[in-house]
Scaffold this motif. Sequence first.
Motif, short mmCIF file in Angstrom:
data_model
loop_
_atom_site.label_atom_id
_atom_site.label_comp_id
_atom_site.label_asym_id
_atom_site.label_seq_id
_atom_site.Cartn_x
_atom_site.Cartn_y
_atom_site.Cartn_z
N ARG A 166 -31.29 72.62 83.76
CA ARG A 166 -31.84 71.49 84.70
C ARG A 166 -31.62 71.49 86.09
NH1 ARG A 166 -30.95 66.37 80.49
NH2 ARG A 166 -32.20 67.00 78.80
N HIS A 167 -30.53 72.21 86.60
CA HIS A 167 -30.10 72.17 87.83
C HIS A 167 -30.88 73.48 88.48
CE1 HIS A 167 -28.11 72.22 91.81
NE2 HIS A 167 -27.79 71.05 91.47
N PRO A 168 -31.38 73.58 89.64
CA PRO A 168 -32.02 74.90 90.11
C PRO A 168 -30.72 75.80 90.14
CG PRO A 168 -32.74 73.08 91.50
CD PRO A 168 -31.69 72.23 90.28
N TYR A 169 -29.76 75.62 90.55
CA TYR A 169 -28.58 76.69 90.64
C TYR A 169 -28.40 77.25 89.42
CZ TYR A 169 -24.01 78.83 91.36
OH TYR A 169 -23.04 79.76 91.35
N ALA A 201 -31.34 79.39 88.61
CA ALA A 201 -31.23 80.68 89.58
C ALA A 201 -30.19 81.63 89.00
CB ALA A 201 -30.96 80.14 90.80
N LEU A 202 -28.98 81.17 88.72
CA LEU A 202 -27.91 82.04 88.26
C LEU A 202 -28.14 82.67 86.75
CD1 LEU A 202 -24.91 82.22 89.28
CD2 LEU A 202 -24.33 80.59 87.64
N LEU A 203 -28.75 81.85 85.96
CA LEU A 203 -29.32 82.42 84.64
C LEU A 203 -30.25 83.79 84.74
CD1 LEU A 203 -29.37 79.31 82.26
CD2 LEU A 203 -27.72 81.53 82.05
N ARG A 204 -31.18 83.54 85.58
CA ARG A 204 -31.97 84.37 86.07
C ARG A 204 -31.37 85.66 86.89
NH1 ARG A 204 -36.18 80.17 87.29
NH2 ARG A 204 -35.45 80.50 89.55
N ALA A 205 -30.26 85.51 87.49
CA ALA A 205 -29.70 86.49 88.21
C ALA A 205 -28.86 87.47 87.32
CB ALA A 205 -28.97 85.92 89.41
N VAL A 206 -28.44 87.18 86.11
CA VAL A 206 -27.48 87.90 85.43
C VAL A 206 -28.19 89.16 84.85
CG1 VAL A 206 -26.16 88.04 83.36
CG2 VAL A 206 -26.59 85.74 84.77
N THR A 250 -34.44 76.92 96.04
CA THR A 250 -36.14 77.02 96.06
C THR A 250 -36.73 75.84 95.73
OG1 THR A 250 -36.02 77.96 93.83
CG2 THR A 250 -35.79 79.76 95.86
N GLU A 251 -36.26 74.71 95.04
CA GLU A 251 -36.84 73.77 94.64
C GLU A 251 -36.48 72.40 95.30
OE1 GLU A 251 -36.78 73.66 90.11
OE2 GLU A 251 -35.77 75.40 90.39
N MET A 252 -36.17 72.66 96.47
CA MET A 252 -35.72 71.58 97.53
C MET A 252 -36.70 70.53 97.54
SD MET A 252 -33.59 71.96 100.96
CE MET A 252 -34.93 71.39 101.94
N LEU A 253 -36.35 69.23 97.79
CA LEU A 253 -37.42 68.19 97.65
C LEU A 253 -37.67 67.80 99.13
CD1 LEU A 253 -36.45 65.94 94.80
CD2 LEU A 253 -38.33 67.46 94.97
N GLY A 254 -36.83 68.11 100.18
CA GLY A 254 -37.02 67.60 101.48
C GLY A 254 -35.66 67.03 102.03
N GLU A 255 -36.02 66.26 102.76
CA GLU A 255 -35.08 65.44 103.92
C GLU A 255 -33.83 65.24 102.77
OE1 GLU A 255 -33.60 65.20 107.01
OE2 GLU A 255 -35.13 66.95 107.02
N ALA A 290 -27.86 66.86 85.17
CA ALA A 290 -27.60 67.55 86.26
C ALA A 290 -27.46 66.69 87.46
CB ALA A 290 -28.67 68.58 86.62
N SER A 291 -26.80 67.24 88.62
CA SER A 291 -26.72 66.35 89.72
C SER A 291 -27.41 66.68 90.68
CB SER A 291 -25.05 66.78 90.20
OG SER A 291 -24.86 66.10 91.75
N CYS A 292 -28.72 66.18 90.66
CA CYS A 292 -29.95 66.79 91.39
C CYS A 292 -31.01 65.74 91.51
CB CYS A 292 -30.67 68.01 90.72
SG CYS A 292 -32.05 68.58 91.32
N PHE A 293 -31.57 65.68 92.68
CA PHE A 293 -32.77 64.76 92.94
C PHE A 293 -34.18 64.88 92.06
CE2 PHE A 293 -30.23 64.13 96.88
CZ PHE A 293 -29.66 62.74 96.58
#
Lengths: 332, 334
Positions: free
Chosen positions: B256-259, B262-267, B302-307, B325-328
């Motif tokens: 659920r968290h973008p990190y 991303a981490l799973l895809r980078a392995v 890469t999935e940032m929502l903005g301000e 996840a700790s994410c907006f």
Amino acid sequence: MNVLEVSDLKKHFPIRAGLLQREVGRVRAVDGVSFHIAEGETLALVGESGCGKTTVSRCILRAQSVTSGAIRFRPEDGREVDLATLPKRELRPLRRHLQMIFQDPYASLNPRMMVGDIIAEPLKVNGVPAAERQARVLELLELVQLPASARTRFPHAFSGGQRQRIGIARALALHPRLVVADEPVSALDVSVQAQIINLLLDLQDRLSLSMLFVAHDLGVVRHISDRVAVMYVGRMVEVAPTDALYRSPRHPYTEALLAAVPAPDPARRGRRIPVTGEVADPARPPPGCAFHPRCPYAVERCRTEQPNLGEVEPGRWVSCHRAKELSLAGVA
Amino acid sequence: MAEPSALSIRDLAVQFRNEQGVIRALDGVSFDLRAGQTLGIVGESGCGKSVTARSILRLIDRPGRITGGQILLDPAGPQAIDLTALDPDSRQMQQVRGGRIGLIFQEPMTALSVHYTVGNQIIEAIRQHRDLSKADAKAQAIALLGEVGIPHPQRRIDAYPFELSGGLRQRVGIAMALAGNPDIVIADEPTTALDVTTQAQILGLLQRLQREKGIALMLITHDMGVIAEMADEVAVMYLGRIVETAPVERLFAAPRHPYTRALLRAVPSILATPRQRLSTIGGAVPHPGLRPTGCSFHPRCTEMLGERCRREIPASVPLGVSGGASCFLPGASE
């Protein structure tokens, strides 16, 4: 055309003991290894610690003297030298064709030199004029995707991944014929490692690099190499095209290595049976095939007779008495 | 049905203070380690996973110090102990360290002395936590060495650590961690220094011991493969915070968290196709002293929502087995 042909390479280290430091034994770190690297090809040399993979790479770079065997290298078309026997004096002009990428990007860059000077150093040593050097440094920084402003900064200002890029730029400065990369991504975090793997893939495409890639991580190796050579206790056990080796290994040790890698997929959990025992001591290798004490397929012959590397099908070499009859499990 | 928590960490904060300023190594970390379960803690260097382990055992050296939060042993029981309230050198803390909570290091020589035999060290560790005669403790030590798969334990008990291979040393390290009969074991990158076939053996051993003894295992690693193989639940850390917790199957199937994504895809994978490129995460992990504002992952996300991501820190991950996840991003925190 092969850039490098290694045949029956041996590197033994004497074990000395007693007052007179007599030789009482030998560590057969590399004990009869043969392989080749074709132009534009990346060959991965894999194996666990003590298997001799780093010693092989050091012999090729002549950071280590050679006990016996030949290392035929073609620095330019139509010319061939044997790095194993070449006198030191004749080795120097060849160095520019044979470059190295190191494991530790923190230890391999001089902290007192600016990045531009680090990359220009091999150019300077080889008599490239100053104006040309400048242009080449900029070209190299672009190649490894660092900003031109990096030139005037010192290594400490860069992260591990960026330092590895600097090391790669330096290695490529003189358009080397062969690059030896010893564990170039194993010190990096996953997110940075992926960047460097992609960079190496780009460079292979753009420059048709010929590379010996020494590594222990079989995941990294599958991404980056065209062929794989597997070593065990100083000897080559299998050489094969990458995809074929992973899908259908022909040596029991290759099968064991692949089975030991934990796959990042919980659904595959518990499907593997780890090989028992430990890597043999190269000072006292077991008789016969060095893998036999750990091999689930070993028969009497394996305990007494050492197998030789033979071509079991075009392009696939295996050193196992039972290579033709065994059907081993790979990873899809 | 969720197992009761053996160890509950609440809002743990650890800071290192030096001339350059304050580094917040841990910045409000909360999780539960459930009895008999394996919690995998994964993250890149500097994320705080080792600091978490060391704070639990009160092994943080100056200039580091715990500046907030609680570390609750037996949180649901009548005699819950907050380890942050104990003096690190107190007798009670020494009984917890190695007694209730065993520790396995990356390099077993961290825990072993070169000057004493393996047996001497394990016997001492046993007697520190249990009232046994020397002879009984020796018998225990031999049994323990056998249990961790050391061949000929009666003979090996007299070996010095340097006489053993890396794999055997790590087995001794595990025996040391078990000497006090702990119900919680923290393993900090226990197989990172080992070869891959030895790693497989040690992971198998940890699984077996955990099942047999019903240990709550906190396994710290940077390797997603090890997580997939070992963990029941996973906590992903980034720059001193937990960004996601999840049961292991869900983490890999639907991160659920973008990190985490991303981490799973980078392995790199042994299942890759030839010359397959990896997804990368832009930039590098920032120095913990230069933590970005808002969500600390936002400059690389890469999935940032903005301000909002730049300014506000998202709420901590919810406690409980289903995680979040700790994410907006919508749905991330449920």
